[in-house]
Design an enzyme around this catalytic site. Sequence first.
Site, mmCIF file in Angstrom:
data_model
loop_
_atom_site.group_PDB
_atom_site.id
_atom_site.type_symbol
_atom_site.label_atom_id
_atom_site.label_comp_id
_atom_site.label_asym_id
_atom_site.label_seq_id
_atom_site.Cartn_x
_atom_site.Cartn_y
_atom_site.Cartn_z
ATOM 1 N N LYS A 115 0.860 -1.187 0.000
ATOM 2 C CA LYS A 115 0.000 0.000 0.000
ATOM 3 C C LYS A 115 0.888 1.225 0.000
ATOM 4 O O LYS A 115 2.014 1.192 0.509
ATOM 5 C CB LYS A 115 -0.878 0.017 1.253
ATOM 6 N N ASN A 230 -16.362 5.957 -5.026
ATOM 7 C CA ASN A 230 -16.245 4.834 -5.959
ATOM 8 C C ASN A 230 -16.974 3.592 -5.435
ATOM 9 O O ASN A 230 -17.829 3.023 -6.107
ATOM 10 C CB ASN A 230 -14.753 4.548 -6.208
#
Length: 425
Positions: A115, A230
């Site tokens: 990440k 999203n």
Amino acid sequence: MSTTTANTAHAHEQSMFEAVLARLDAAAKLMNLSEEVAQVLRNPAKQVKVALPVMMDNGKIKVFEGYRTVHSTHLGPSKGGIRYAMDVNADEVMALAAWMSFKCAVANLPYGGAKGGIKCEPREMSVGELERLSRAYAMAMKDVFGVNRDIPAPDMGTSGREMAWILDEYNKVTGEDAPGVITGKPIAIGGSLGRDAATGRGVMVNTLAALKKMGLEPKNVTAVVQGFGNVGSHAARLLAEKGIKIVGIGDHTASFYNENGIDVPAAIDYAAKNNRTLKGFKGATEIKSSELLISKCDVLVPGALQNVITVDNASLIQAKLIVEGANGPTTPEADPIINDKKIICVPDILANAGGVTVSYFEWVQNKAGYYWTEEEVNSRHDQKMEQAFDAVWNNAANYNTSMRIAAYITALQKIEQGVKLKGAY
Ligand code: NAD
């Protein structure tokens, strides 16, 4: 695309990485994971922190903090998004990287976990500033990223636009044209059809699979969705298309409830014209944001941010099923409360794995230089998500545990093989 700082108060109460380790330890104990493998997974493989000096529009240089953590590469190159938000820090990135390792393993993808993030407030930056910042980050991470090494993607506060800048900068710096080095790209430059809606689609597939096990018909079910970016907006739209009545929605600006059902496409149109926010939406009654998660519904989708289901509100939740669209929405302390209430919780590492699954398809298409139709992408996605759901459901029964711990067990069973087969020094 938006970001939040609303969870800052919770972020300091418990280290997010500790929250990951708490679940890892619970699963490890139940499945008898070798202590050596657990030790490997408690220690992220690589942590990079960079300073990013960027020329702002006012002519002054501002230095931003950028992070990338590679948690594991035992099952393949590492994969994970890049987040732009003010509360990005080393601990959060490390936790999200570990979750990516487990998520990719649950979804049966040939990837490890990573990440990245930049501590910034993208909503207060111009497009030019964001482009310079994204390019500086790509330049700084040129030796970390790689099409067969570490493959980033969008996360909170980033979208295809940032992916395009990062790809372009990476290609310039390396002198290669490697579209597969990043996923979540716009279609015109090698993105995959279906990627945009994929995480919401995975939430929908997991919801339907769970409802089936619970003996509930979608047309008789109501749902509340937190977050309208999203994940949340696509999840709400796709659940509604399957006949589920969406009674509650909310984002960082406002929350709404309508027991007769909310017209989700109308809410999406409204947000598109309203700076991607719901404030002022007229299709439902505005409620307090703290009421949304505990309002009357059968299915609750926390699809915005972490640490929102806590010891303070878990006992008040009315849903029978929680499907975690966001990463880490439930704190470890809230888990037993949810379990005692017999609420089924499809955990983040399974429920929101649709995004990385279609990112994997994008990478495969980039490598092959051959592109699939949206129907092909969606049907392969649905099949993978249904298989992942079944594997976790069966492990929950086999180990007589929650779906969350079963998802970790499912992941650890795979990663353990990777660690043992590849060996150590
Ligand atoms: P996004 O930036 O597109 O949207 C975030 C949404 O959350 C926005 O609607 C925002 O208004 C809302 N929000 C922010 N603070 C809030 C608050 N205090 N209360 C209510 N709503 C709030 O982000 P996204 O990509 O939809 O990601 C959401 C979550 O899903 C994150 O946890 C992310 O890590 C996770 N996730 C995203 C993907 C992906 O493909 N985008 C994949 C897996 C997991």
